[in-house]
Design a protein around this motif. Structure first.
Motif, PDB file in Angstrom:
ATOM      1  N   ALA A 168      -4.259  12.453 -15.563  1.00  0.00           N
ATOM      2  CA  ALA A 168      -4.538  11.861 -16.878  1.00  0.00           C
ATOM      3  C   ALA A 168      -5.569  12.695 -17.632  1.00  0.00           C
ATOM      4  O   ALA A 168      -5.420  12.960 -18.829  1.00  0.00           O
ATOM      5  N   LYS A 169      -6.612  13.139 -16.934  1.00  0.00           N
ATOM      6  CA  LYS A 169      -7.623  13.989 -17.580  1.00  0.00           C
ATOM      7  C   LYS A 169      -7.016  15.329 -17.999  1.00  0.00           C
ATOM      8  O   LYS A 169      -7.336  15.857 -19.069  1.00  0.00           O
ATOM      9  N   HIS A 170      -6.147  15.867 -17.154  1.00  0.00           N
ATOM     10  CA  HIS A 170      -5.459  17.115 -17.472  1.00  0.00           C
ATOM     11  C   HIS A 170      -4.659  16.967 -18.770  1.00  0.00           C
ATOM     12  O   HIS A 170      -4.702  17.827 -19.657  1.00  0.00           O
ATOM     13  N   ARG A 171      -3.962  15.870 -18.902  1.00  0.00           N
ATOM     14  CA  ARG A 171      -3.164  15.643 -20.115  1.00  0.00           C
ATOM     15  C   ARG A 171      -4.059  15.382 -21.329  1.00  0.00           C
ATOM     16  O   ARG A 171      -3.708  15.735 -22.457  1.00  0.00           O
ATOM     17  N   GLN A 172      -5.199  14.759 -21.100  1.00  0.00           N
ATOM     18  CA  GLN A 172      -6.141  14.556 -22.210  1.00  0.00           C
ATOM     19  C   GLN A 172      -6.654  15.894 -22.726  1.00  0.00           C
ATOM     20  O   GLN A 172      -6.792  16.087 -23.940  1.00  0.00           O
ATOM     21  N   ASP A 173      -6.942  16.808 -21.816  1.00  0.00           N
ATOM     22  CA  ASP A 173      -7.375  18.144 -22.227  1.00  0.00           C
ATOM     23  C   ASP A 173      -6.294  18.821 -23.063  1.00  0.00           C
ATOM     24  O   ASP A 173      -6.587  19.512 -24.044  1.00  0.00           O
ATOM     25  N   TRP A 174      -5.040  18.641 -22.672  1.00  0.00           N
ATOM     26  CA  TRP A 174      -3.944  19.202 -23.456  1.00  0.00           C
ATOM     27  C   TRP A 174      -3.822  18.516 -24.817  1.00  0.00           C
ATOM     28  O   TRP A 174      -3.472  19.159 -25.808  1.00  0.00           O
ATOM     29  N   ALA A 175      -4.142  17.230 -24.883  1.00  0.00           N
ATOM     30  CA  ALA A 175      -4.111  16.541 -26.177  1.00  0.00           C
ATOM     31  C   ALA A 175      -5.129  17.147 -27.132  1.00  0.00           C
ATOM     32  O   ALA A 175      -4.858  17.310 -28.330  1.00  0.00           O
ATOM     33  N   VAL A 176      -6.304  17.504 -26.613  1.00  0.00           N
ATOM     34  CA  VAL A 176      -7.316  18.156 -27.449  1.00  0.00           C
ATOM     35  C   VAL A 176      -6.822  19.529 -27.895  1.00  0.00           C
ATOM     36  O   VAL A 176      -6.922  19.893 -29.071  1.00  0.00           O
ATOM     37  N   GLN A 177      -6.271  20.296 -26.949  1.00  0.00           N
ATOM     38  CA  GLN A 177      -5.779  21.635 -27.284  1.00  0.00           C
ATOM     39  C   GLN A 177      -4.638  21.571 -28.289  1.00  0.00           C
ATOM     40  O   GLN A 177      -4.585  22.349 -29.243  1.00  0.00           O
ATOM     41  N   ASP A 178      -3.705  20.645 -28.101  1.00  0.00           N
ATOM     42  CA  ASP A 178      -2.585  20.498 -29.029  1.00  0.00           C
ATOM     43  C   ASP A 178      -3.074  20.107 -30.422  1.00  0.00           C
ATOM     44  O   ASP A 178      -2.531  20.554 -31.440  1.00  0.00           O
ATOM     45  N   PHE A 179      -4.127  19.275 -30.471  1.00  0.00           N
ATOM     46  CA  PHE A 179      -4.683  18.868 -31.767  1.00  0.00           C
ATOM     47  C   PHE A 179      -5.279  20.069 -32.491  1.00  0.00           C
ATOM     48  O   PHE A 179      -5.081  20.244 -33.699  1.00  0.00           O
ATOM     49  N   VAL A 180      -6.014  20.896 -31.750  1.00  0.00           N
ATOM     50  CA  VAL A 180      -6.599  22.100 -32.352  1.00  0.00           C
ATOM     51  C   VAL A 180      -5.498  23.031 -32.856  1.00  0.00           C
ATOM     52  O   VAL A 180      -5.586  23.580 -33.961  1.00  0.00           O
ATOM     53  N   ASP A 181      -4.446  23.205 -32.062  1.00  0.00           N
ATOM     54  CA  ASP A 181      -3.344  24.080 -32.459  1.00  0.00           C
ATOM     55  C   ASP A 181      -2.640  23.564 -33.712  1.00  0.00           C
ATOM     56  O   ASP A 181      -2.198  24.356 -34.551  1.00  0.00           O
ATOM     57  N   ALA A 182      -2.541  22.241 -33.836  1.00  0.00           N
ATOM     58  CA  ALA A 182      -1.835  21.648 -34.980  1.00  0.00           C
ATOM     59  C   ALA A 182      -2.716  21.507 -36.213  1.00  0.00           C
ATOM     60  O   ALA A 182      -2.201  21.310 -37.325  1.00  0.00           O
ATOM     61  N   ASN A 183      -4.039  21.594 -36.016  1.00  0.00           N
ATOM     62  CA  ASN A 183      -4.982  21.401 -37.132  1.00  0.00           C
ATOM     63  C   ASN A 183      -5.977  22.562 -37.154  1.00  0.00           C
ATOM     64  O   ASN A 183      -7.048  22.476 -36.535  1.00  0.00           O
ATOM     65  N   PRO A 184      -5.659  23.622 -37.852  1.00  0.00           N
ATOM     66  CA  PRO A 184      -6.506  24.827 -37.847  1.00  0.00           C
ATOM     67  C   PRO A 184      -7.948  24.589 -38.275  1.00  0.00           C
ATOM     68  O   PRO A 184      -8.828  25.384 -37.928  1.00  0.00           O
ATOM     69  N   GLU A 185      -8.204  23.518 -39.016  1.00  0.00           N
ATOM     70  CA  GLU A 185      -9.569  23.242 -39.459  1.00  0.00           C
ATOM     71  C   GLU A 185     -10.377  22.458 -38.427  1.00  0.00           C
ATOM     72  O   GLU A 185     -11.579  22.260 -38.601  1.00  0.00           O
ATOM     73  N   SER A 186      -9.715  21.994 -37.370  1.00  0.00           N
ATOM     74  CA  SER A 186     -10.421  21.244 -36.330  1.00  0.00           C
ATOM     75  C   SER A 186     -11.414  22.148 -35.607  1.00  0.00           C
ATOM     76  O   SER A 186     -11.141  23.319 -35.336  1.00  0.00           O
ATOM     77  N   MET A 187     -12.572  21.576 -35.273  1.00  0.00           N
ATOM     78  CA  MET A 187     -13.595  22.288 -34.504  1.00  0.00           C
ATOM     79  C   MET A 187     -13.770  21.658 -33.125  1.00  0.00           C
ATOM     80  O   MET A 187     -14.860  21.626 -32.575  1.00  0.00           O
ATOM     81  N   ALA A 188     -12.670  21.164 -32.568  1.00  0.00           N
ATOM     82  CA  ALA A 188     -12.733  20.485 -31.274  1.00  0.00           C
ATOM     83  C   ALA A 188     -12.801  21.477 -30.124  1.00  0.00           C
ATOM     84  O   ALA A 188     -12.177  22.538 -30.153  1.00  0.00           O
ATOM     85  N   CYS A 189     -13.552  21.114 -29.092  1.00  0.00           N
ATOM     86  CA  CYS A 189     -13.653  21.923 -27.877  1.00  0.00           C
ATOM     87  C   CYS A 189     -13.917  20.992 -26.705  1.00  0.00           C
ATOM     88  O   CYS A 189     -14.084  19.781 -26.878  1.00  0.00           O
ATOM     89  N   VAL A 190     -13.959  21.552 -25.504  1.00  0.00           N
ATOM     90  CA  VAL A 190     -14.032  20.751 -24.282  1.00  0.00           C
ATOM     91  C   VAL A 190     -15.135  21.277 -23.370  1.00  0.00           C
ATOM     92  O   VAL A 190     -15.273  22.486 -23.188  1.00  0.00           O
ATOM     93  N   ILE A 191     -15.924  20.353 -22.809  1.00  0.00           N
ATOM     94  CA  ILE A 191     -16.862  20.683 -21.742  1.00  0.00           C
ATOM     95  C   ILE A 191     -16.326  20.078 -20.449  1.00  0.00           C
ATOM     96  O   ILE A 191     -15.917  18.918 -20.414  1.00  0.00           O
ATOM     97  N   ILE A 192     -16.328  20.881 -19.383  1.00  0.00           N
ATOM     98  CA  ILE A 192     -15.797  20.456 -18.091  1.00  0.00           C
ATOM     99  C   ILE A 192     -16.974  20.354 -17.127  1.00  0.00           C
ATOM    100  O   ILE A 192     -17.400  21.354 -16.540  1.00  0.00           O
ATOM    101  N   PRO A 193     -17.533  19.179 -16.941  1.00  0.00           N
ATOM    102  CA  PRO A 193     -18.718  19.058 -16.087  1.00  0.00           C
ATOM    103  C   PRO A 193     -18.372  18.872 -14.617  1.00  0.00           C
ATOM    104  O   PRO A 193     -17.286  18.406 -14.263  1.00  0.00           O
ATOM    105  N   ALA A 194     -19.304  19.224 -13.771  1.00  0.00           N
ATOM    106  CA  ALA A 194     -19.211  18.927 -12.348  1.00  0.00           C
ATOM    107  C   ALA A 194     -19.711  17.505 -12.111  1.00  0.00           C
ATOM    108  O   ALA A 194     -19.929  16.732 -13.052  1.00  0.00           O
TER     109      ALA A 194
END
Length: 329
Positions: A168-194
């Motif tokens: 589920a987390k893996h797919r959520q990360d892809w949802a963020v990436q897909d959003f960035v790809d579809a919206n060039p003005e988006s400034m979304a990024c991901v932090i992967i904590p331990a």
């Protein structure tokens, strides 16, 4: 600096352990104004002492999140994706994706950065080797996101115990990436904590304070993981807040070790004997390591804590506040 001149940061899921300490550091040490976004049922006693404003509402409602975060330079998402745990990946996604999408849409509308907190359970996919970085494992070609399982994602060994949550987390990360790809003005990024440990605000404890107690009872599994002090992971959030790039993935792993190794040092600090038997991952699994060197070099971050140097103080902090779980009886 006058309050009106401060930059504002909105924190979704501000009542959580990590969010509270990050908010405290951002305000007291970095001068940010903090807008805390929480569910209506969240206990806000601790975060209210830090936040400049607390907004209670439906965090999956785009309109609410957009209005509450107006004027913010960034939205950081800390919503606890363990709650509630679901039986299938699709059920977990139905529970978890809506607030992420609301944050993404709100940040886009308000021209703000969106920082999504992922989890490194989503990284060690089967067949990926023994060295894990910030790489986002592939999704199936032509995926609609509605599949029960992705054949590109499968945990093995001890980590299989969290496979549903991890996918589920893996797919959520892809949802963020897909959003960035579809919206060039988006400034979304991901932090992967331990796994995060260290002092908290209020009455919060870390997941790993609880997990250590469960491990001693034989109800938690062993697997290769990584652990980082809360004040070191704050450095990563601050650096990404300032310099993170759209679509960036920033690993914050700290030290690689097995869960069993973490628990052994933790219970030593608690003055409690370590169990001699109990869960233990295979030697092959134990060879796996998490590497965040790229993030640290890119952002200019240097960690100041290790488990060995910091766990005694962390346990003492819990004991002083009567929050210690291990050896509490």
């Amino acid at each position: 600096m006058a309050l009106s001149e401060q930059k504002s940061v909105a924190i979704m899921g501000a009542g959580s352990y990590v969010a509270g300490r990050i908010a405290q550091n951002l305000k007291e040490n970095e001068g940010y104004k903090i807008i805390a976004l929480v569910r209506p049922t969240t206990d806000v006693e601790a975060i209210s002492k830090i936040a400049d404003a607390v907004e209670k509402g439906d965090l999956s409602d785009v309109s609410f999140v957009t209005e509450a975060t107006k004027g913010c330079c960034a939205i950081i998402n800390f919503i606890n994706q363990l709650m509630p745990p679901c039986d299938t990946v699709l059920e977990q996604l139905e529970n978890d994706l809506k607030p992420i999408v609301a944050g993404l849409e709100a940040a886009l509308a308000n021209k703000a950065k969106f920082i999504h907190t992922s989890g490194n359970f989503s990284i060690p996919t089967k067949g990926a080797g023994n060295v894990f970085t910030n790489e986002l494992p592939a999704k199936p070609t032509g995926s609609t996101g509605k599949e029960e399982q992705w054949d590109t994602f499968e945990h093995e060994g001890g980590v299989a115990a969290v496979a549903t949550l991890a996918e589920a987390k893996h797919r959520q990360d892809w949802a963020v990436q897909d959003f960035v790809d579809a919206n060039p003005e988006s400034m979304a990024c991901v932090i992967i904590p331990a796994g995060v440990f260290g002092p908290s605000i209020g009455k919060k404890i870390t997941f790993w304070d609880w997990a250590a107690a469960q491990f001693l009872e034989g109800t938690f599994v062993d697997f290769p993981h990584a652990f980082i002090h809360i004040d070191d992971i704050h450095k990563v959030y601050l650096a990404v807040l300032r310099d993170g790039k759209p679509g960036g993935r920033y690993a914050a792993y700290g030290e690689s070790m097995t869960v069993r190794s973490f628990v052994a040092r933790y219970v030593e600090a608690c003055g409690v004997p370590m169990i001699e038997d109990g869960p233990k991952c295979s030697d092959h699994e134990a060879e796996r390591v998490y590497v965040d060197e790229e993030t640290r070099k890119l952002l200019g971050v240097t960690y100041s804590h290790t488990l060995e140097s910091s766990i005694d103080d962390a346990v003492s902090n819990l004991r002083e506040r009567n929050l210690l779980v291990v050896g509490a009886q």
